[in-house]
Write an enzyme that holds these catalytic residues in place. Structure first.
Site, mmCIF file in Angstrom:
data_model
loop_
_atom_site.group_PDB
_atom_site.id
_atom_site.type_symbol
_atom_site.label_atom_id
_atom_site.label_comp_id
_atom_site.label_asym_id
_atom_site.label_seq_id
_atom_site.Cartn_x
_atom_site.Cartn_y
_atom_site.Cartn_z
ATOM 1 N N THR A 24 69.064 86.750 58.632
ATOM 2 C CA THR A 24 69.030 86.002 59.998
ATOM 3 C C THR A 24 68.475 84.580 60.068
ATOM 4 O OG1 THR A 24 68.951 88.400 60.892
ATOM 5 C CG2 THR A 24 68.597 86.541 62.468
ATOM 6 N N TYR A 59 69.273 106.735 61.093
ATOM 7 C CA TYR A 59 67.938 106.535 60.205
ATOM 8 C C TYR A 59 67.167 107.881 60.257
ATOM 9 C CZ TYR A 59 67.977 101.730 58.863
ATOM 10 O OH TYR A 59 68.342 100.262 58.160
ATOM 11 N N GLN A 70 78.220 105.023 59.101
ATOM 12 C CA GLN A 70 79.146 104.188 58.051
ATOM 13 C C GLN A 70 80.585 104.073 58.410
ATOM 14 O OE1 GLN A 70 76.865 102.975 56.125
ATOM 15 N NE2 GLN A 70 78.551 101.453 55.489
ATOM 16 N N GLU A 93 76.809 87.380 57.870
ATOM 17 C CA GLU A 93 75.681 88.233 57.509
ATOM 18 C C GLU A 93 76.087 89.612 57.069
ATOM 19 O OE1 GLU A 93 71.609 89.872 59.384
ATOM 20 O OE2 GLU A 93 73.088 89.114 60.946
ATOM 21 N N ARG A 94 76.182 89.619 55.810
ATOM 22 C CA ARG A 94 76.864 90.651 54.940
ATOM 23 C C ARG A 94 78.233 90.758 55.026
ATOM 24 N NH1 ARG A 94 72.247 94.709 56.385
ATOM 25 N NH2 ARG A 94 70.829 94.612 54.421
#
Length: 217
Positions: A24, A59, A70, A93-94
């Site tokens: 970031t 998580y 996912q 980002e990714r």
């Protein structure tokens, strides 16, 4: 520098790395470039899926929610990849490609059933075969797990409370196998590897060098 596109698409750069590797902060420097669109991970979408914080559930109870989470990640990353822009450069980002790192992590942690892993990988393969997703460069912010663990503790995102150092070590290993050793998955583009253990001043210099390489390609 003269902005240019590759055909009708922007030159696409994917910033990859472990949780807490500084993606970031690194992206924030690209936001100052008028010829570049910066696309961050859609974390807020993952936190509010029809009123449900799917990131937090994944998580806290990965065996139950890893596959669901996912699946949604793959969808949202694919939407970002295929978003049209008039800018000649796109920095992400990714990417859809690093989705496989997290599937691999879930497999090694035994939180996915075999059939779940199979379906996620088939969905991934279909997405790449049937959409115009491309990357021209990957910037790998390579960090040591202990450093990113301390950064993660400092920023204190509530969803990351249960992320352990062992989890970060496994994610580091998978990223290294993919982008550093290049033994895990195919790599879709050239890779620039940066030492992201450095402090903010050190990473600013890394950004300047990296930006020069990108805009002068």
């Amino acid at each position: 520098m003269s902005p240019r596109k590759l055909g009708n698409r922007p030159y696409t750069v994917c910033i990859e790395g472990n949780i807490g590797s500084g993606k970031t902060t690194f992206l924030s420097h690209f936001k100052k470039c008028e010829n570049t669109i910066v696309i961050e991970e859609p974390v807020e979408l993952w936190r509010d899926v029809s009123g449900t914080n799917l990131l937090e559930l994944m998580y806290k109870d990965p065996s139950r929610y890893a596959c669901t989470f996912q699946s949604y990640v793959q969808l949202t990353m694919l939407q970002l990849h295929t978003r049209e822009t008039s800018h000649p450069y796109k920095v992400m980002e990714r990417s859809i490609y690093s989705v496989r790192c997290f599937i691999e992590n879930m497999k090694r942690m035994n939180v996915l059933q075999n059939v779940e892993a199979y379906l996620l990988e088939k969905w991934y393969d279909w997405a790449l075969e049937n959409t115009k997703v491309q990357a021209d460069l990957i910037v790998y912010l390579r960090t040591t797990p202990e450093v990113v663990y301390q950064r993660m503790r400092t920023r204190a995102r509530k969803e990351e409370d249960c992320v352990s150092l062992d989890y970060l070590k496994l994610m580091h290993q998978i990223h290294d196998e993919w982008l550093y050793d290049r033994t895990l998955f195919s790599v879709p583009s050239p890779v620039i590897t940066l030492d992201a253990d450095k402090n903010l001043e050190g990473m600013l210099e890394e950004f300047r060098v990296c930006a020069d390489k990108i805009f002068n390609r």
